[in-house]
Scaffold this motif. Structure first.
Motif, PDB file in Angstrom:
ATOM      1  N   UNK A 165     -23.438  15.504   2.171  1.00  0.00           N
ATOM      2  CA  UNK A 165     -25.076  15.209   2.677  1.00  0.00           C
ATOM      3  C   UNK A 165     -26.159  16.560   2.343  1.00  0.00           C
ATOM      4  N   UNK A 166     -25.133  17.760   2.417  1.00  0.00           N
ATOM      5  CA  UNK A 166     -25.529  19.185   2.589  1.00  0.00           C
ATOM      6  C   UNK A 166     -26.093  19.523   0.906  1.00  0.00           C
ATOM      7  N   UNK A 167     -24.668  18.815  -0.287  1.00  0.00           N
ATOM      8  CA  UNK A 167     -24.945  18.855  -1.051  1.00  0.00           C
ATOM      9  C   UNK A 167     -26.415  18.364  -1.649  1.00  0.00           C
ATOM     10  N   UNK A 168     -26.399  17.178  -0.707  1.00  0.00           N
ATOM     11  CA  UNK A 168     -27.871  16.470  -2.030  1.00  0.00           C
ATOM     12  C   UNK A 168     -29.178  16.926  -1.237  1.00  0.00           C
ATOM     13  N   UNK A 169     -29.383  17.186   0.279  1.00  0.00           N
ATOM     14  CA  UNK A 169     -30.382  18.118   0.380  1.00  0.00           C
ATOM     15  C   UNK A 169     -30.144  19.303  -0.453  1.00  0.00           C
ATOM     16  N   UNK A 170     -29.337  20.338  -1.772  1.00  0.00           N
ATOM     17  CA  UNK A 170     -29.991  21.168  -1.781  1.00  0.00           C
ATOM     18  C   UNK A 170     -30.444  20.874  -3.079  1.00  0.00           C
ATOM     19  N   UNK A 171     -29.957  20.014  -3.775  1.00  0.00           N
ATOM     20  CA  UNK A 171     -29.897  19.043  -5.245  1.00  0.00           C
ATOM     21  C   UNK A 171     -31.521  19.215  -5.592  1.00  0.00           C
ATOM     22  N   UNK A 172     -32.540  19.647  -5.368  1.00  0.00           N
ATOM     23  CA  UNK A 172     -33.592  19.605  -5.183  1.00  0.00           C
ATOM     24  C   UNK A 172     -34.530  18.308  -5.987  1.00  0.00           C
ATOM     25  N   UNK A 173     -33.354  18.840  -7.505  1.00  0.00           N
ATOM     26  CA  UNK A 173     -34.238  17.944  -8.454  1.00  0.00           C
ATOM     27  C   UNK A 173     -33.499  16.873  -9.064  1.00  0.00           C
ATOM     28  N   UNK A 174     -31.919  16.632  -8.102  1.00  0.00           N
ATOM     29  CA  UNK A 174     -32.247  15.019  -7.665  1.00  0.00           C
ATOM     30  C   UNK A 174     -31.336  14.929  -9.308  1.00  0.00           C
ATOM     31  N   UNK A 175     -30.325  15.911  -9.539  1.00  0.00           N
ATOM     32  CA  UNK A 175     -29.391  15.396 -11.452  1.00  0.00           C
ATOM     33  C   UNK A 175     -28.182  15.815 -11.069  1.00  0.00           C
ATOM     34  N   UNK A 176     -27.878  16.117  -9.708  1.00  0.00           N
ATOM     35  CA  UNK A 176     -26.462  15.166  -9.574  1.00  0.00           C
ATOM     36  C   UNK A 176     -25.212  16.844  -9.111  1.00  0.00           C
ATOM     37  N   UNK A 177     -26.250  18.007  -9.664  1.00  0.00           N
ATOM     38  CA  UNK A 177     -26.103  19.269 -10.103  1.00  0.00           C
ATOM     39  C   UNK A 177     -26.353  19.999  -9.032  1.00  0.00           C
ATOM     40  N   UNK A 178     -25.708  21.956  -9.094  1.00  0.00           N
ATOM     41  CA  UNK A 178     -27.026  22.768  -8.007  1.00  0.00           C
ATOM     42  C   UNK A 178     -26.976  23.892  -8.991  1.00  0.00           C
ATOM     43  N   UNK A 179     -27.986  23.506  -9.796  1.00  0.00           N
ATOM     44  CA  UNK A 179     -28.393  24.857 -10.808  1.00  0.00           C
ATOM     45  C   UNK A 179     -28.284  25.999 -10.001  1.00  0.00           C
ATOM     46  N   UNK A 180     -28.648  27.243 -11.484  1.00  0.00           N
ATOM     47  CA  UNK A 180     -28.306  28.635  -9.999  1.00  0.00           C
ATOM     48  C   UNK A 180     -29.729  29.145  -9.410  1.00  0.00           C
ATOM     49  N   UNK A 181     -30.661  28.225  -9.433  1.00  0.00           N
ATOM     50  CA  UNK A 181     -31.785  28.505  -9.052  1.00  0.00           C
ATOM     51  C   UNK A 181     -31.459  28.086  -7.166  1.00  0.00           C
TER      52      UNK A 181
END
Length: 647
Positions: free
Chosen positions: A204-220
Motif C-alpha cells: 500500500x505504501x509503495x502504491x501511494x508513493x508511485x504517483x505516476x502509477x507505472x509500477x516503479x519508484x523513480x528517483x524523484x
C-alpha cells in the motif's frame, strides 16, 4: 504536555512508556544490573529486590521512559513473579557468566516457563558478571545460537558487567527497542521472510508513493518518500547506491523506471535482517500504522456517533468507488471476483475482512464457481458498514479511497422517526429472523443468497448473516440483511435493548409442527411486548415455512387469527425446498419501508392504549367543563358591569 504525549504515542504505536521486568536465578546479578543502569555506579551491597526503578525519557534517543521491575526467584514469591511477567512489555532474562548452571537453567526452566505462562513479549537474554567469565569459555554467539533457534522469542543476547560498567545501558536500550520497534509483526524468524501483513502494508505504501502509477519508484518518487519519512532528501549518489544494492541481490527489484515493489520489499527485509528495525517502523508509522500493522485510530477521522436506532450506510460516492474497484479487479470479466481476484483486491489491507471467521464470511451471493458477484460484493460492504463502520472506513482507505471520509458515509434518520412519519428511506434494512429450532431459519438465509437447499438439520449456535440486493416495486434496489437469532440468544438480546437496530423482525415456524408454531407465537409476543415497553416498536411478519409438508390441523386458522388479533399481515407460506419463496424478501423490504403498517399489538398494549384514550377523554371533558365555567364567570361579570352602569 498532553499533545507531546499523544504525538509520542502515535510515533511508537501507542506506546508512551515501556515496562521491563528482570528475571533469572538468584545471584545472577539482577539488582546490581538495575542499580548500575539507574545510578551509573556499582552497588557494594545491593538490596535483595530493588523497588520499581524509572529511567527518564531522555535516557535513550527514542525519549520513551522505562520502568524496570526487579523480581525474586524464591518459591514464596512465585505468584508475584508470574504477575509481573504477565504485565511486562519486555523480559530481561539473566544468567551469570561464571556459573554455567544458570545458563543451563534458561532452557530447562525459565524459557519453557515463560511459554507455559503464555508471556508473549520479547526476551533479552543477558549474561551478567562478564568480568568473571573464564578465558576459555565459548563465545556468546556459540552459546546462544542454538538457544535462539529453539526459542524464537529471544530478541537479543548480550553480555555485561555492572562492576566494570560494560554494556549495562545497552541491556535496557535493546529491551526498549524490542518493544518500540518489534520484530515479530514484521518478520518470520522461522522462514526468514517478511510476514504477510507487513508485505501488504508496504505494498500500500509503495502504491501511494508511485504517483505516476507505472509500477516503479523513480528517483524523484524515492526522494519524496525519503523526505516524508525521514525529513531529509537523498543525494543522487545515495539513490544510485540503493538501486545498485538491490540490483546486485535481486535483479528484478529495479527496472528502467526505478525501484519495483519487489525491490522495495527486499530493501525493508534487508533493514530488518541488519537490525535496523527503527528504519522500517519509522516508515510504517509515518503512513499511519500501529504495532498490529493496522491504521491507527487517528487515521480514521470519523467517530460514527449515533443513536441506538440509527445506522450507517455508504453514500453513492463510496458505492461508485467500490464498483470501479470491482470491475478493475475482475480480470477475467466474468462478472464475479474469484477468490484469487478478491485477495488481490484486498492485498493492500491487513487481510480480506470477509475471509476470516465472523459475520461477514460467506454472507453474500456467489456464482456457481464460487466468485463474489457485484451484488454480493456491494452487499458485503453494506453489511460491514452496518455492523462495523470503522472497519468499513479503514478498508476503504486501505484500498485507495482518497476522498473525504465524511462524504463516503451517511447516518440514517432514527427508526422512531421513520415510524412516526410512516415511511423509511433507508437503503439498507436489517431483518432479525426469530424462530424455534429446526423451523427453517438457516434455510431462509441460505436461499436468500442462492445456496442450495440442504435437507440435513444443523443447529445454529451463533448469529448468522446473509445480505443481498432486493428490487422493490418501481425498480428501486435496496439491500436486505437477514440476521438469524438462535433461540438460546433471545434472553440476552432482549435484556440489552438490542432491538433498536432492527428494521423488521420475521418469525419462522415449521408449518407441519404444532409445537414449532406455539414457540414462534411465544417469541412474537415477547418481542412485541419488549418493543411496546422499550419504545422500539418493530414491524413483524410471520413465515409459515416447510409449506411442502402436511400442515398440522388448525395451523392456518390459529396463525391467521393471531396475526389478525395483533394487527399484522397473515402468515406467508413458503417452501425453501421447492424454492417457492412467495416474493418473501420483497415483502420483508416493503414492510420495513412502511413500518407503521406491521407493528403488532399485544393485549397488554391494547389495554394501555385504551386506558390512555380514557384518560385523555376525561382530561378533555374536564378542560371543556373548566372552559365553560370560565366563560360563565366572564359573562356574569359583563352582565354585572352593565347593570351597575345602567343604575
Amino acid at each position: 504536555m498532553a499533545a507531546a504525549a499523544a504525538a509520542l504515542g502515535a510515533e511508537y504505536g501507542g506506546r508512551t512508556s515501556v515496562r521491563v521486568v528482570v528475571i533469572g536465578d538468584q545471584g545472577t546479578g539482577k539488582s546490581s544490573l538495575i542499580v548500575d543502569a539507574a545510578t551509573d555506579s556499582f552497588p557494594e551491597s545491593p538490596p535483595r529486590v530493588m523497588p520499581p526503578t524509572r529511567l527518564p525519557a531522555d535516557y535513550f534517543p527514542d525519549r520513551v521512559p522505562i520502568t524496570i521491575i526487579d523480581t525474586s526467584s524464591s518459591p514464596e514469591n512465585r505468584g508475584k513473579l508470574i504477575g509481573q511477567c504477565q504485565a511486562a512489555d519486555a523480559i530481561v532474562l539473566t544468567y551469570a557468566c561464571d556459573r554455567p548452571a544458570t545458563l543451563d537453567r534458561l532452557t530447562t526452566y525459565w524459557l519453557p516457563e515463560l511459554r507455559r505462562l503464555e508471556v508473549q513479549v520479547p526476551v533479552i537474554v543477558v549474561g551478567c558478571k562478564l568480568d568473571l567469565r573464564g578465558e576459555h569459555q565459548m563465545s556468546l554467539e556459540q552459546v546462544m545460537l542454538p538457544i535462539m533457534q529453539q526459542f524464537r522469542e529471544i530478541e537479543t543476547c548480550i553480555e555485561c558487567s555492572a562492576l566494570k560498567q560494560i554494556q549495562v545501558p545497552e541491556v535496557f536500550y535493546y529491551a526498549q527497542k524490542a518493544v518500540l520497534h518489534p520484530t515479530a509483526p514484521l518478520f518470520n524468524q522461522e522462514t526468514q521472510s517478511l510476514r504477510p501483513r507487513c508485505v501488504r502494508a508496504f505494498k500500500r505504501i509503495f502504491i501511494l508513493c508511485d504517483n505516476d502509477r507505472d509500477g516503479a519508484l523513480s528517483d524523484a518518487e524515492l526522494n519524496d518518500f525519503q523526505v516524508k519519512c525521514f525529513n531529509a532528501p537523498l543525494q543522487p549518489a545515495e539513490i544510485l547506491d540503493v538501486k545498485e544494492v538491490v540490483q546486485e541481490k535481486m535483479p528484478e527489484g529495479v527496472n528502467e523506471d526505478g525501484l519495483t515493489l519487489t525491490g522495495f520489499l527486499f530493501l525493508h527485509a534487508l533493514f530488518i535482517e541488519k537490525g535496523r528495525l527503527e528504519t522500517t517502523w519509522t516508515v510504517l508509522r509515518k503512513f499511519g500504522y500501529d504495532n498490529d500493522l493496522k491504521l491507527r485510530e487517528d487515521q480514521l477521522p470519523i467517530s460514527f456517533k449515533r443513536a441506538p436506532d440509527q445506522s450507517v450506510e455508504l453514500t453513492n460516492e463510496a458505492v461508485e468507488f467500490l464498483k470501479g474497484l470491482f470491475f478493475s479487479f475482475d480480470v477475467d470479466n466474468d462478472g464475479a471476483l474469484q477468490p484469487a481476484e478478491l485477495d488481490n483486491l484486498f492485498s493492500t489491507a491487513p487481510e480480506c475482512p470477509w475471509s476470516v471467521e465472523g459475520p461477514f464470511k460467506d454472507a453474500a451471493e456467489k456464482n456457481v464457481l464460487g466468485g463474489l458477484t457485484l451484488a454480493g460484493f456491494l452487499s458485503e460492504w453494506s453489511l460491514m458498514t452496518l455492523l462495523d463502520p470503522t472497519s468499513s472506513l479503514a478498508n476503504l482507505i486501505y484500498l485507495g479511497y482518497t476522498g473525504d471520509p465524511a462524504a463516503a458515509f451517511h447516518i440514517t434518520r432514527k427508526r422512531r422517526q421513520d415510524r412516526k412519519r410512516k415511511q423509511s428511506q433507508r437503503n439498507v434494512y436489517q431483518c432479525y429472523v426469530f424462530g424455534p429450532k429446526n423451523a427453517g431459519k438457516s434455510a431462509l438465509l441460505s436461499s436468500f443468497i442462492g445456496r442450495a437447499f440442504v435437507d440435513q438439520y444443523n443447529p445454529t449456535t451463533t448469529e448468522q448473516f446473509a445480505a443481498n440486493v432486493v428490487e422493490v416495486p418501481g425498480g428501486i434496489k435496496k439491500t436486505l440483511v437477514l440476521r438469524e437469532i438462535p433461540e438460546n440468544n433471545i434472553d440476552v438480546l432482549l435484556s440489552k435493548d438490542s432491538l433498536a437496530p432492527c428494521d423488521i423482525a420475521v418469525f419462522v415456524y415449521d408449518s407441519s409442527d404444532e409445537n414449532s408454531w406455539k414457540r414462534a407465537k411465544e417469541l412474537l409476543v415477547r418481542v412485541a411486548t419488549h418493543g411496546e415497553n422499550s419504545g422500539f416498536e418493530i414491524p413483524c411478519l410471520i413465515i409459515s415455512a416447510k409449506d411442502d409438508l402436511e400442515p398440522y390441523p388448525s395451523a392456518i386458522q390459529d396463525s391467521t387469527r393471531v396475526s389478525q388479533d395483533m394487527g399484522i399481515e397473515t402468515p406467508i407460506p413458503l417452501s425453501m425446498k421447492l424454492r417457492d419463496f412467495n416474493y418473501v424478501f420483497r415483502r420483508i423490504v416493503s414492510a420495513a419501508q412502511q413500518p407503521h403498517l406491521s407493528i403488532p399489538e399485544t393485549e397488554a398494549g391494547k389495554n394501555r392504549k385504551q386506558y390512555r384514550r380514557l384518560v385523555n377523554h376525561s382530561l378533555m371533558f374536564i378542560s371543556v367543563g373548566a372552559a365553560a365555567a370560565v366563560v360563565g364567570v366572564a359573562a356574569y361579570r359583563v352582565y354585572s358591569a352593565r347593570k351597575n352602569t345602567s343604575t
